[in-house]
Design an enzyme around this catalytic site. Structure first.
Site, PDB file in Angstrom:
ATOM      1  N   HIS A  36       0.974  -0.944   0.192  1.00 17.67           N
ATOM      2  CA  HIS A  36      -0.015   0.198   0.082  1.00 17.67           C
ATOM      3  C   HIS A  36       0.833   1.274  -0.067  1.00 17.67           C
ATOM      4  O   HIS A  36       1.552   1.679   0.860  1.00 17.67           O
ATOM      5  CB  HIS A  36      -0.834  -0.147   1.165  1.00 17.67           C
ATOM      6  CG  HIS A  36      -2.085   1.001   1.223  1.00 17.67           C
ATOM      7  ND1 HIS A  36      -2.865   0.920   2.447  1.00 17.67           N
ATOM      8  CD2 HIS A  36      -2.081   1.949   0.341  1.00 17.67           C
ATOM      9  CE1 HIS A  36      -3.754   1.978   1.901  1.00 17.67           C
ATOM     10  NE2 HIS A  36      -3.395   2.637   1.065  1.00 17.67           N
ATOM     11  N   HIS A  42       3.972   0.658   3.106  1.00 15.34           N
ATOM     12  CA  HIS A  42       3.746  -0.362   4.051  1.00 15.34           C
ATOM     13  C   HIS A  42       2.849  -1.302   3.357  1.00 15.34           C
ATOM     14  O   HIS A  42       2.570  -1.375   2.397  1.00 15.34           O
ATOM     15  CB  HIS A  42       2.887   0.042   5.356  1.00 15.34           C
ATOM     16  CG  HIS A  42       1.453   0.664   4.994  1.00 15.34           C
ATOM     17  ND1 HIS A  42       1.095   1.749   4.559  1.00 15.34           N
ATOM     18  CD2 HIS A  42       0.361  -0.234   5.188  1.00 15.34           C
ATOM     19  CE1 HIS A  42      -0.034   1.836   4.369  1.00 15.34           C
ATOM     20  NE2 HIS A  42      -0.759   0.462   5.047  1.00 15.34           N
ATOM     21  N   ASP A  44      -0.319  -4.365   4.284  1.00 15.75           N
ATOM     22  CA  ASP A  44      -1.357  -4.356   5.064  1.00 15.75           C
ATOM     23  C   ASP A  44      -1.677  -6.165   5.096  1.00 15.75           C
ATOM     24  O   ASP A  44      -1.945  -6.660   3.977  1.00 15.75           O
ATOM     25  CB  ASP A  44      -2.619  -4.080   4.499  1.00 15.75           C
ATOM     26  CG  ASP A  44      -2.755  -2.192   4.521  1.00 15.75           C
ATOM     27  OD1 ASP A  44      -2.188  -1.948   5.471  1.00 15.75           O
ATOM     28  OD2 ASP A  44      -2.806  -1.668   3.704  1.00 15.75           O
ATOM     29  N   LYS A 226      -6.694 -26.621 -32.242  1.00 15.18           N
ATOM     30  CA  LYS A 226      -7.555 -26.970 -31.035  1.00 15.18           C
ATOM     31  C   LYS A 226      -6.554 -26.435 -29.778  1.00 15.18           C
ATOM     32  O   LYS A 226      -5.415 -26.660 -29.810  1.00 15.18           O
ATOM     33  CB  LYS A 226      -7.858 -28.315 -30.611  1.00 15.18           C
ATOM     34  CG  LYS A 226      -8.640 -28.654 -29.464  1.00 15.18           C
ATOM     35  CD  LYS A 226      -8.954 -30.164 -29.066  1.00 15.18           C
ATOM     36  CE  LYS A 226      -9.850 -30.255 -27.727  1.00 15.18           C
ATOM     37  NZ  LYS A 226      -9.085 -29.570 -26.549  1.00 15.18           N
ATOM     38  N   ASP A 228      -5.679 -25.156 -25.851  1.00 15.46           N
ATOM     39  CA  ASP A 228      -5.473 -25.921 -24.517  1.00 15.46           C
ATOM     40  C   ASP A 228      -5.477 -24.675 -23.567  1.00 15.46           C
ATOM     41  O   ASP A 228      -4.579 -24.474 -23.007  1.00 15.46           O
ATOM     42  CB  ASP A 228      -4.172 -26.966 -24.437  1.00 15.46           C
ATOM     43  CG  ASP A 228      -4.480 -27.821 -23.215  1.00 15.46           C
ATOM     44  OD1 ASP A 228      -5.544 -27.899 -22.833  1.00 15.46           O
ATOM     45  OD2 ASP A 228      -3.422 -28.573 -23.121  1.00 15.46           O
ATOM     46  N   GLU A 363      -2.361 -29.770 -29.683  1.00 14.94           N
ATOM     47  CA  GLU A 363      -3.711 -30.610 -29.079  1.00 14.94           C
ATOM     48  C   GLU A 363      -4.162 -31.284 -30.220  1.00 14.94           C
ATOM     49  O   GLU A 363      -4.510 -32.485 -29.731  1.00 14.94           O
ATOM     50  CB  GLU A 363      -4.191 -29.779 -28.016  1.00 14.94           C
ATOM     51  CG  GLU A 363      -5.040 -30.743 -27.167  1.00 14.94           C
ATOM     52  CD  GLU A 363      -6.110 -30.133 -26.289  1.00 14.94           C
ATOM     53  OE1 GLU A 363      -6.650 -30.523 -25.634  1.00 14.94           O
ATOM     54  OE2 GLU A 363      -5.909 -28.695 -26.405  1.00 14.94           O
TER      55      GLU A 363
END
Length: 522
Positions: A36, A42, A44, A226, A228, A363
């Site tokens: 953040h 810092h 969170d 095709k 994947d 494929e």
């Protein structure tokens, strides 16, 4: 637990943060760490306990060395939906600045009553995240609920790299990229999508499906590669873009690059049908790489290959022929836009194309009959699929203990549904790396059940032959609610319906477990 303080500090007309709707916990323990960049940078640190995110601001970040301590300032509880928040809080609003989902996953409390233990001033837990793993403690200082310590547990963990520290575990974006965006990139897109689903131009429909066949048929057909990956329908309207899986799950937060590219089309009231894929170095789609992308392990090129357009500019094209729909789609995608690509038609003999696909390590092929219409949710045979190797979805119904040097678990126990019952198809123990093992076991912990879900495995006193697992092994198995679906590649089916040489490729949440059956080519 009250979210009153959270709500009081925010003006939801001005901030994109999720509102504090009540949430009924199902017992899942999830965590998120958000980097953040507010008035001071810092981290969170948030743990889901009792339906809310118990939250601490850690100025110097998570400790990695055994016994190392970091100051953690206890802040107001946040709603559970905040774990997916990523983007910009406007300047002048509480916490104004850029928020990144630095890490997320599940945590395992090392006590039976984590809420009670936390209230007493100490919590011991194990994180299972994309970046973090291992034990930590939260310890309250001097009976002062504001100041706590976050302490690394019994061993050391290698600190994350500078690049990983500046990379979102959710979207893959850097702090600079998030800060320069005019949008809020977060997977509560899915929550927003549910709220505005009535704004879709068409009600959701199941996409047309392809029927598995052994060889290319005779007649007039065209073919495409095709892919994947994840099947996805893209809904484009004046209200924005929604990317929806075939089982109606929102994919927008998972693949913001695709949403970005779709928004650049500047076309409304349109529905596209395609496949989201990750490409390997040879330009082939790889489900394993797509899994690695989701787990934050790798950043392969992502492409949304579009192969159909059921609706354009409010005109329903599902009753139009495939040739008409292709021409309309070609006009939309005349040039590549971002990660969008047109799935090209391969005008050639099906048998020759299939041999070439096999040589190239693809494929398979998708065949489409000339003149065919778009049949919503049907597998009529007007679309067919030809595979170069055996690969399909399976349901995970359990796992075995680890052995040798492996951590977390040994193998997953897979099955398919037959006549409404889950049937065991074998153990899968290859295809995993450390990140995948850790990610899976964190999900398994929340799905464990006492009774074996497979109908064809031996009981403790009597069993059936050919089950693929002995009664002695049964006693060492851990059973899971059969809800996780995975993709498995294998060499063949054995005579008794088991997988030979199976390899785990990844989880897929775009398909429900109940629809997973053994694919049989006609």
């Amino acid at each position: 637990m009250s979210l009153r303080k959270y709500v009081e500090k925010r003006d939801f007309r001005k901030t994109p943060e999720p509102t504090g709707e009540p949430y009924h916990s199902n017992g899942t323990h999830r965590f998120v760490i958000q980097k953040h960049a507010a008035s001071h940078l810092h981290y969170d640190f948030r743990l889901e306990i009792g339906g809310v995110l118990k939250s601490w601001a850690v100025p110097k970040g998570v400790p990695f060395s055994k016994g190392e301590k970091r100051l953690a300032m206890h802040v107001e509880d946040h709603p559970a939906s905040y774990r997916d928040f990523e983007g910009i809080i406007p300047k002048g609003q509480y916490g104004g600045g850029t928020v990144m989902v630095w890490d997320y996953g599940t945590f395992q409390p090392l006590s039976k009553a984590p809420a009670r233990e936390l209230a007493s001033g100490k919590l011991h837990f194990v994180l299972h995240g994309k970046k973090l793993s291992g034990e930590w403690y939260l310890v309250r200082l001097h009976n002062n609920d504001k100041e706590w310590l976050l302490i690394r547990g019994k061993d050391n963990m290698k600190p994350v790299s500078k690049k990983m520290d500046d990379t979102s575990a959710l979207s893959g974006k850097t702090m600079k990229e998030l800060g320069g965006s005019t949008k809020v990139w977060n997977s509560n897109r899915s929550q927003n999508a549910e709220k505005k689903s009535h704004k879709r131009i068409l009600p959701f429909f199941q996409p047309m499906m392809a029927k598995l066949v052994k060889e290319p048929p005779s007649g007039d057909w065209t073919y495409e590669i095709k892919y994947d990956g994840f099947r996805a329908l893209a809904f484009l309207s004046e209200n924005g873009v929604e990317l929806i899986s075939r089982n109606e799950k929102d994919l927008s937060g998972k693949f913001p690059e695709v949403v970005d590219s779709l928004e650049k089309l500047s076309i409304g009231n349109t529905i596209l049908d395609g496949e989201i894929v990750a490409l390997d170095k040879k330009g082939r789609s790889s489900f394993q790489l797509l899994q690695a992308y989701e787990l934050g392990q790798d950043k392969p090129p992502l492409i949304y290959y579009v192969f159909d357009v059921p609706q354009v500019d409010g005109e329903d094209l599902r009753a139009s022929t495939i040739e008409i729909r292709r021409e309309r789609l070609r006009r939309i995608l005349r040039k590549p836009k971002g990660v969008l690509r047109l799935s090209e038609v391969l005008e050639s003999d099906g048998k020759a194309l299939l041999k070439q696909a096999h040589r190239l390590g693809l494929e398979g092929l998708i065949g489409k009959r000339h003149g065919s219409v778009y049949e919503t949710g049907r597998r009529s045979g007007a679309w067919i699929k030809l595979k170069t190797h055996l690969e399909q979805e399976f349901v995970i119904g359990g796992y075995t203990d680890p052995s040798g040097g492996r951590k977390h678990f040994g193998a997953v126990l897979t099955g398919v549904y037959k006549n409404g019952k889950l049937v065991f198809t074998g153990k899968v123990g290859t295809g995993f790396n450390e990140t995948v093992l850790r990610s899976l076991i964190s999900q398994f912990h929340n799905l464990e059940i006492q009774k074996c879900p497979f109908q064809n495995l031996p009981e403790s006193t009597a069993g059936r032959y050919g089950s693929g697992i002995t009664r002695a092994e049964m006693k060492r198995c851990h059973w899971l609610k059969p809800s996780l679906v995975c993709q498995i590649r294998f060499s063949e089916w054995t005579r008794d319906g088991k997988l030979r040489q199976p390899v785990f490729l990844g989880l897929r949440d775009d398909k429900s477990a109940a629809e997973v059956k053994r694919e049989v080519a006609s």
